[in-house]
Design a protein around this motif. Sequence first.
Motif, mmCIF file in Angstrom:
data_model
loop_
_atom_site.group_PDB
_atom_site.id
_atom_site.type_symbol
_atom_site.label_atom_id
_atom_site.label_comp_id
_atom_site.label_asym_id
_atom_site.label_seq_id
_atom_site.Cartn_x
_atom_site.Cartn_y
_atom_site.Cartn_z
ATOM 1 N N ALA A 38 1.166 -1.205 0.430
ATOM 2 C CA ALA A 38 -0.109 -0.496 -0.292
ATOM 3 C C ALA A 38 1.064 1.262 0.127
ATOM 4 N N HIS A 39 2.075 1.411 0.501
ATOM 5 C CA HIS A 39 2.746 2.702 1.131
ATOM 6 C C HIS A 39 3.493 3.206 -0.229
ATOM 7 N N VAL A 148 -12.482 -12.310 20.008
ATOM 8 C CA VAL A 148 -13.230 -12.590 20.481
ATOM 9 C C VAL A 148 -13.237 -14.020 19.311
ATOM 10 N N GLY A 149 -11.594 -14.308 18.130
ATOM 11 C CA GLY A 149 -11.084 -15.361 17.880
ATOM 12 C C GLY A 149 -10.982 -15.035 16.488
ATOM 13 N N ILE A 150 -11.918 -14.187 15.886
ATOM 14 C CA ILE A 150 -12.107 -14.315 14.394
ATOM 15 C C ILE A 150 -10.769 -14.011 13.461
ATOM 16 N N ALA A 151 -10.362 -14.555 12.717
ATOM 17 C CA ALA A 151 -9.478 -14.166 11.865
ATOM 18 C C ALA A 151 -8.882 -12.737 11.117
ATOM 19 N N PRO A 152 -7.568 -12.602 11.706
ATOM 20 C CA PRO A 152 -7.581 -10.552 11.200
ATOM 21 C C PRO A 152 -8.489 -10.031 10.224
ATOM 22 N N VAL A 153 -7.508 -10.662 9.090
ATOM 23 C CA VAL A 153 -7.872 -9.856 7.550
ATOM 24 C C VAL A 153 -9.783 -10.094 7.896
ATOM 25 N N LYS A 154 -10.731 -11.389 7.829
ATOM 26 C CA LYS A 154 -11.994 -11.143 8.512
ATOM 27 C C LYS A 154 -12.387 -10.730 8.895
ATOM 28 N N ALA A 510 -7.657 0.164 8.621
ATOM 29 C CA ALA A 510 -7.832 -1.101 9.365
ATOM 30 C C ALA A 510 -6.292 -2.732 9.465
ATOM 31 N N ALA A 511 -5.232 -2.637 8.317
ATOM 32 C CA ALA A 511 -4.581 -3.380 8.489
ATOM 33 C C ALA A 511 -3.079 -2.777 9.476
ATOM 34 N N PRO A 517 0.626 -4.254 8.580
ATOM 35 C CA PRO A 517 0.643 -4.031 7.401
ATOM 36 C C PRO A 517 1.375 -4.542 6.255
ATOM 37 N N GLY A 518 0.614 -3.878 4.976
ATOM 38 C CA GLY A 518 1.054 -4.478 3.765
ATOM 39 C C GLY A 518 0.029 -5.877 3.077
ATOM 40 N N SER A 519 -1.306 -5.508 3.870
ATOM 41 C CA SER A 519 -2.072 -6.471 3.405
ATOM 42 C C SER A 519 -3.290 -6.473 2.979
ATOM 43 N N GLU A 520 -3.033 -4.465 3.531
ATOM 44 C CA GLU A 520 -4.137 -3.778 2.423
ATOM 45 C C GLU A 520 -5.062 -3.856 1.258
#
Length: 555
Positions: A38-39, A148-154, A510-511, A517-520
């Motif tokens: 993203a950057h 609460v256990g939800i996957a990060p990207v989701k 959000a990322a 960072p980098g998952s944008e």
Amino acid sequence: MYRQVLDPLAGSLLWSALCAALPLLTLFVLLGVFRVKAHLAAVASLVLAIALAVLVWDMPAGQALSGAAEGGFYGLFPILWILLNALWIYKMTEVTGWFAVLRRSFGSVSTDQRVQAILIAFCFGALIEALAGFGTPVAITVVMLVAVGIAPVKAATVALVANTAPVAFGSLGVPLTTLAGVTGLPLHDLGAMAGRQTPLIAAFIPLVLVLLLDGRRGVRETWPVAVVAGVVFGLAQFLCANFGSVEITDIVAGIATLLAVVGFLRVWQPATVRQAPAAAPAGPTEAATAATTEPAAGTAAGTGAEPALRGSALMAFAPYLIICALFALTQVGPVKDWLTTNGTLHFTWPGLHVETPAGAPASAVTFKLEHLKGGGTVLFLAGLLTMALYRIGPRTAAKAYGATLHRLRWTVVTVTAVLALAWVMNLSGQTVSLGTALAQTGTAFALFSPIVGWLGVAVTGSDTSANSLFGVLQVTAAHQTGLDPVLLAAANSSGGVLGKMLSPQNLAVAAAAIGLPGSESTIFRRVLGWSLGLLAVFALIVYLQSTPVLGWMTV
């Protein structure tokens, strides 16, 4: 003095608009197709925007660079100032173990992840948006969803999509208040019209969140609570916007929905409960690397262990209750007046001398610095109170702050570059060329009106900024085409909220919140379809509201 020109390329508005779209297309293609970090994508798009401003729009190079500097500073303050302090508060709850208690507390209402997502991202996120805005709800709810256990990207995807419903009335109605100020239209009329538009989308957002989390199976198993949340929120928004106050619409809707969902869960729970795996990560930092397990209760604070205290659920929620209380306090009459007078600075940005095509001074040349009133400052104060409440020493708190700064290092580059891009496009006239080209479509402009707002928010990341940018354009187009100016102006704000989920700076927030960072680009691809799909539906609704088919809704 530089005066913006709408059609600098061969005297053609169409070709100029297509040229103005190049920086945005470059940014989205680099993110979504080539998966560039993203950057790097943001910096490349910024360089292109500056080149177009100087070579095509004939903006002086010094002013183009000065505009980029102003946008970059806005990225630092207030946006990154908000994100930094929101994540610092999270980090302190993490190192003391209270975040693990928070995760356990959500399970006392429902152990189902999908229900917890509705409570956190939709209900609680709406309350934060009502008081703060500027990315604060995403920064806070993302880490709570991961807890609460939800996957990060989701979790990032869910938080971004959930943040569409309350945005038009967010920050105590600031987007609509700004829209009324620039257009001269009555605030109550704009609020009432927006209250007949946004609930139509908000009512379905909880179902979308469940679909994102668990597909059709999730919708089949949890649709009753999702419908309750969406319908109550939409109905509360409609009633308060039309018969109450624009400023408190989201507060009323958020509280009403939270109470309705909690009450409904007392008599109904999903037949099949979907929970996090036993080794689910406890927070974004761990989620980026490996799963963790909760340490034994009763060990000392500051070690990351889960405290074993009476009333610990209330203590676990305390930082977020403090945040809500402080933001509410800033809106109390005397406090609000004092902060408005003493907590805000207005000054002309050095080196900028820009006029609109009509010859009026461009609003962006004046910078508004809310050093005391800003959301980041309120969050910093909430962090200090959290230190006192949890008895965190200065060294531990400073270490947590440093870790948060290190975690945001690439996000700083992304956000400042994206905001610099937005300011260059706005000041040079590129964004106005795009919007004006869409306004040439006659009565069909009712279909494109929300798209203009969507474009403004996608560029600036702010519904308030999009309303400042395109509010007058919407009213002018309405008068030229014989359409209702209140309808189109409100559509600018209501449609704009659907662009917020893919705005690059919000993707960066959000990322950073999930510690990746980098998952944008990954998050962008997941929200793009929802943003465009919801925009298409909403554009059709607004068009039908301009015709006898749904015209009764605007009376």
